[in-house]
Design a protein around this motif. Structure first.
Motif, PDB file in Angstrom:
ATOM      1  N   ILE A 331      27.853 -11.298  82.744  1.00  0.00           N
ATOM      2  CA  ILE A 331      27.119 -10.927  83.952  1.00  0.00           C
ATOM      3  C   ILE A 331      26.717 -12.168  84.746  1.00  0.00           C
ATOM      4  O   ILE A 331      26.977 -12.260  85.952  1.00  0.00           O
ATOM      5  CB  ILE A 331      25.884 -10.078  83.580  1.00  0.00           C
ATOM      6  CG1 ILE A 331      26.334  -8.748  82.957  1.00  0.00           C
ATOM      7  CG2 ILE A 331      25.014  -9.824  84.813  1.00  0.00           C
ATOM      8  CD1 ILE A 331      25.205  -7.915  82.382  1.00  0.00           C
ATOM      9  N   THR A 334      29.806 -14.150  86.147  1.00  0.00           N
ATOM     10  CA  THR A 334      30.441 -13.455  87.268  1.00  0.00           C
ATOM     11  C   THR A 334      29.561 -13.484  88.511  1.00  0.00           C
ATOM     12  O   THR A 334      30.048 -13.714  89.628  1.00  0.00           O
ATOM     13  CB  THR A 334      30.753 -12.002  86.881  1.00  0.00           C
ATOM     14  OG1 THR A 334      31.598 -11.987  85.720  1.00  0.00           O
ATOM     15  CG2 THR A 334      31.450 -11.269  88.008  1.00  0.00           C
ATOM     16  N   ILE A 335      28.254 -13.235  88.336  1.00  0.00           N
ATOM     17  CA  ILE A 335      27.343 -13.239  89.485  1.00  0.00           C
ATOM     18  C   ILE A 335      27.321 -14.613  90.147  1.00  0.00           C
ATOM     19  O   ILE A 335      27.376 -14.738  91.383  1.00  0.00           O
ATOM     20  CB  ILE A 335      25.917 -12.827  89.050  1.00  0.00           C
ATOM     21  CG1 ILE A 335      25.893 -11.340  88.671  1.00  0.00           C
ATOM     22  CG2 ILE A 335      24.911 -13.098  90.165  1.00  0.00           C
ATOM     23  CD1 ILE A 335      24.561 -10.877  88.127  1.00  0.00           C
ATOM     24  N   SER A 338      30.538 -15.221  92.058  1.00  0.00           N
ATOM     25  CA  SER A 338      30.616 -14.280  93.181  1.00  0.00           C
ATOM     26  C   SER A 338      29.738 -14.738  94.337  1.00  0.00           C
ATOM     27  O   SER A 338      30.123 -14.645  95.509  1.00  0.00           O
ATOM     28  CB  SER A 338      30.198 -12.877  92.722  1.00  0.00           C
ATOM     29  OG  SER A 338      31.053 -12.398  91.706  1.00  0.00           O
ATOM     30  N   ILE A 339      28.538 -15.232  94.021  1.00  0.00           N
ATOM     31  CA  ILE A 339      27.650 -15.734  95.069  1.00  0.00           C
ATOM     32  C   ILE A 339      28.239 -16.982  95.721  1.00  0.00           C
ATOM     33  O   ILE A 339      28.172 -17.160  96.943  1.00  0.00           O
ATOM     34  CB  ILE A 339      26.248 -16.016  94.492  1.00  0.00           C
ATOM     35  CG1 ILE A 339      25.580 -14.687  94.095  1.00  0.00           C
ATOM     36  CG2 ILE A 339      25.386 -16.764  95.498  1.00  0.00           C
ATOM     37  CD1 ILE A 339      24.243 -14.848  93.413  1.00  0.00           C
ATOM     38  N   PHE A 345      24.539 -10.392  97.481  1.00  0.00           N
ATOM     39  CA  PHE A 345      23.924 -10.419  96.153  1.00  0.00           C
ATOM     40  C   PHE A 345      24.084  -9.085  95.434  1.00  0.00           C
ATOM     41  O   PHE A 345      24.373  -9.051  94.229  1.00  0.00           O
ATOM     42  CB  PHE A 345      22.435 -10.773  96.281  1.00  0.00           C
ATOM     43  CG  PHE A 345      21.721 -10.816  94.959  1.00  0.00           C
ATOM     44  CD1 PHE A 345      21.892 -11.890  94.087  1.00  0.00           C
ATOM     45  CD2 PHE A 345      20.882  -9.779  94.561  1.00  0.00           C
ATOM     46  CE1 PHE A 345      21.246 -11.925  92.866  1.00  0.00           C
ATOM     47  CE2 PHE A 345      20.231  -9.808  93.341  1.00  0.00           C
ATOM     48  CZ  PHE A 345      20.406 -10.892  92.494  1.00  0.00           C
ATOM     49  N   ALA A 348      27.502  -8.811  94.145  1.00  0.00           N
ATOM     50  CA  ALA A 348      27.720  -9.766  93.059  1.00  0.00           C
ATOM     51  C   ALA A 348      27.146  -9.236  91.745  1.00  0.00           C
ATOM     52  O   ALA A 348      27.766  -9.366  90.684  1.00  0.00           O
ATOM     53  CB  ALA A 348      27.083 -11.109  93.411  1.00  0.00           C
ATOM     54  N   VAL A 349      25.949  -8.623  91.811  1.00  0.00           N
ATOM     55  CA  VAL A 349      25.339  -8.048  90.601  1.00  0.00           C
ATOM     56  C   VAL A 349      26.189  -6.896  90.072  1.00  0.00           C
ATOM     57  O   VAL A 349      26.440  -6.786  88.861  1.00  0.00           O
ATOM     58  CB  VAL A 349      23.899  -7.574  90.902  1.00  0.00           C
ATOM     59  CG1 VAL A 349      23.322  -6.833  89.696  1.00  0.00           C
ATOM     60  CG2 VAL A 349      23.007  -8.763  91.254  1.00  0.00           C
ATOM     61  N   GLY A 352      29.142  -8.243  88.304  1.00  0.00           N
ATOM     62  CA  GLY A 352      28.800  -8.733  86.966  1.00  0.00           C
ATOM     63  C   GLY A 352      28.742  -7.627  85.943  1.00  0.00           C
ATOM     64  O   GLY A 352      29.276  -7.754  84.835  1.00  0.00           O
TER      65      GLY A 352
END
Length: 651
Positions: A331, A334-335, A338-339, A345, A348-349, A352
């Motif tokens: 998580i 990946t977050i 992604s950000i 956001f 992105a969460v 994750g």
């Protein structure tokens, strides 16, 4: 022949007769291979299907039911009864550019954290094994994202059309391939105790095998695919040759010292995914693999899982550590990336959580690790529970944190009616059908509804309603078709080989009707959402649904599927436009009736009320067609004459 092994096939570690002489001659069927295998299969299929039905409201993938079913059948639950376990499942039967960045982050951080966790497990509950293979197995197990399970979750949540869904699928595909490569490395390292040169030789031989496959297999399969034209039956020899190639590849990798599954995976990657050949291969193989062998494999993992081996505060603490490490690595990694890739956001969460999904490859890694004595019973059980937990929490967490923005319901669309549609403006209709048998009647109805026949007077969206199932081909179809938004509004040139599209394209060219065929693949309980949202998106004045019964040859009706009736009822409750149910009695016969041959008499029964006014408006529209005469029968009630009938003919 013996009973089922871990891969769902039959094995024979010891001589064992296939069939018994029957209970009347003193033989117990459970002491013989075939009846024992039959009983195991029946128990597995029955229990997993019941569990899948029970967890369906939770919107969980079926793999959860299959693993839990194995745990219930195994030593953690029913297997506590040793007589049952030894009889039904004896030991002798169980032998046996953003996307790339996100995928890299989703593999690297959890892989490193998995290696770190493995040091703790190796020093406590998994002593006595070589450290190197154990480190790699743990790293692979924690870094995997299950591509098929993720696809099913995304399809269930209707997220495959979103940026998050497309990104997650792409990243998971990269992750899946990387996991297989790392698995090959882990297997090479988990040799039989020979020198490091042996492991190196195994790895190099495996790499050579992959390179040979890349250069040899695609041309052969391309030649096969070219000899299998659309619309023609696929020669059985090609299907047999493909399955033989899969088995041969498994034999080669097993001989090298890498698991046979790796060879089968390599061939599967290189097989063409488009065309009649691929479709025939999936059709012939998928049901028995997805419906029988895969559940058996998942259940076999559950059967090996003995939760009773997790005892004491230390073991349960290690379980929490493994789950926390697995979730944190996937998580957070990946977050973070992604950000950095400038994703919002919230997305992105969600990404994750989605990348934290486990499944088939995870269990393959764990089973191979256990078979090779790299993982003991306690470590294996901890890892299986981790896989169940991380997959189970994916759907509720994604639903909680990510709600894709939907086009707000426009006030000017609410209560849309044909009656309010100006005859000088284009009439838009969404027609739905379940199978090709509905198409002739539908096309004839469209022909009768086109009014004066002026250009762009009628626009029809013909939606093919298909149920989303656990079949991998359904997931593949969703992934291919969800490219232009909900629910897959396909261009003609994208689907030229589809017989449904060909039929509508031919009608479009022969008439003045603008018609677009579409496909909606949804679970039955959510199919009405696709229909209603599509009608609103396209500003349709009416939705026409097929009746849930079809006509027999003798004129009577039989129910096609009761679920279709439920879909129709939910559309009637939720649609913001008029809804009509088409009772198909073979309108116009089984073929399209040309415009010059149209000669129908249409009757509208008018009792009063908004529904009847809408039916009358539709009838008036049909009466504009030169080949249709309309009769309107109005029923009125008066104190003097209770059944007065006023009849108006419109020609």
């Amino acid at each position: 022949m013996a009973a089922l092994n871990a891969t769902g096939t039959l094995s024979c570690p010891q001589p064992m007769k296939a069939t018994s002489n029957g209970v009347f001659q003193g033989d117990s069927p459970l002491d013989f291979a075939l009846p024992l295998a039959i009983l195991q299969i029946c128990l597995v299929v029955l229990l997993t299907r019941i569990l899948a039905f029970l967890i369906r409201p939770l919107r969980q993938p079926r793999v959860i039911a299959e693993i839990v079913g194995g745990i219930l059948l195994g030593p953690s639950a029913l297997g506590r009864n040793k007589h049952y376990l030894n009889k039904v499942f004896p030991d002798k039967s169980l032998t046996g550019k953003k996307a790339l960045s996100i995928a890299a982050a989703g593999i690297t951080l959890p892989f490193l954290l998995g290696i770190g966790t493995s040091f703790v497990l190796h020093g406590t509950i998994n002593k006595g094994v070589d450290k190197a293979p154990f480190l790699v197995f743990m790293g692979v197990a924690l870094s995997i994202t299950a591509f098929p399970v993720l696809a099913r979750i995304l399809a269930e949540l209707k997220l495959l059309t979103t940026d998050v869904g497309r990104m997650a699928m792409s990243a998971a595909a990269v992750n899946d391939v990387a996991a297989w490569i790392l698995l090959a490395l882990a297997i090479a390292l988990s040799g039989t105790g020979h020198s490091a040169l042996v492991s190196l030789w195994v790895f190099l031989s495996g790499s050579g095998f992959v390179l040979c496959c890349i250069f040899i297999i695609p041309p052969i399969f391309k030649w096969m695919a070219n000899r299998c034209p659309e619309g023609e039956p696929v020669d059985e020899i090609y299907v047999c040759a493909t399955l033989t190639a899969v088995l041969a590849a498994g034999f080669v990798t097993d001989s090298i010292g890498i698991h046979a599954l790796f060879g089968a995976f390599v061939v599967g990657v290189l097989i063409p995914k488009e065309g009649a050949f691929a479709g025939a291969l999936v059709e012939k193989v998928e049901d028995i693999v997805s419906g029988l062998f895969l559940p058996l494999y998942f259940v076999s993992s559950g059967l090996k899982t003995n939760i009773a081996t997790i005892q004491g505060l230390q073991s349960w603490g290690l379980l929490v550590l493994v789950i926390t490490t697995a979730c944190f690595g996937k998580i957070v990694g990946t977050i973070g990336v992604s950000i950095l890739c400038r994703m919002p956001f919230q997305e992105a969460v969600a990404m994750g959580f989605l990348m934290n999904t486990k499944g088939l490859v995870e269990l393959i890694v764990l089973n191979i690790g256990k078979d090779r004595k790299v993982l003991n019973d306690e470590t294996f059980s901890i890892m299986v529970l981790m896989a169940i937990f991380t997959t189970f929490i994916t759907t509720p967490l994604v639903v909680a944190v990510y709600k894709p923005a939907k086009q707000s319901s426009r006030d000017d669309y609410k209560n849309r009616k044909i009656e309010r549609n100006d005859t000088n403006t284009q009439l838009r209709i969404l027609t739905c059908f379940h199978s090709a048998r509905n198409i002739p009647t539908m096309i004839n109805l469209i022909e009768a509804s086109r009014g004066t026949g002026k250009k762009d007077g009628l626009c029809v969206y013909a939606m093919h309603l298909m149920e989303l199932t656990e079949r991998s081909s359904a997931i593949l179809m969703v992934h291919k078709m969800r490219k232009n938004g909900l629910p897959f509004w396909n261009k003609f040139q994208q689907s030229g080989n589809n017989q449904v599209v060909v039929a509508f394209e031919a009608f479009r060219k022969l008439s003045r009707v603008s018609i677009r065929p579409t496909t909606a693949i949804s679970p039955m309980h959510g199919m009405h959402e696709d229909i209603c949202e599509s009608a609103e998106q396209k500003r349709a004045a009416a939705i026409i649904l097929p009746f849930h019964k079809h006509q027999r040859l003798d004129g009577t009706f039989e129910t096609t599927r009761t679920e279709f009736h439920s879909v129709n009822m939910r559309v009637l409750e939720n649609a913001q436009c008029s809804v009509g149910i088409l009772v198909d009695r073979g309108f116009g016969g089984g073929t399209h009736v040309p415009a010059s041959n149209v000669s129908y008499s249409v009757t509208v029964l008018f009792f009063g009320g908004c529904d009847d006014r809408e039916a009358l408006a539709y009838g008036v529209r049909m009466a504009e067609h030169p080949g249709i005469s309309l009769s309107v029968i109005r029923f009125t009630a008066s104190p003097e004459i209770v059944g007065e009938i006023a009849r108006v003919d419109i020609n």
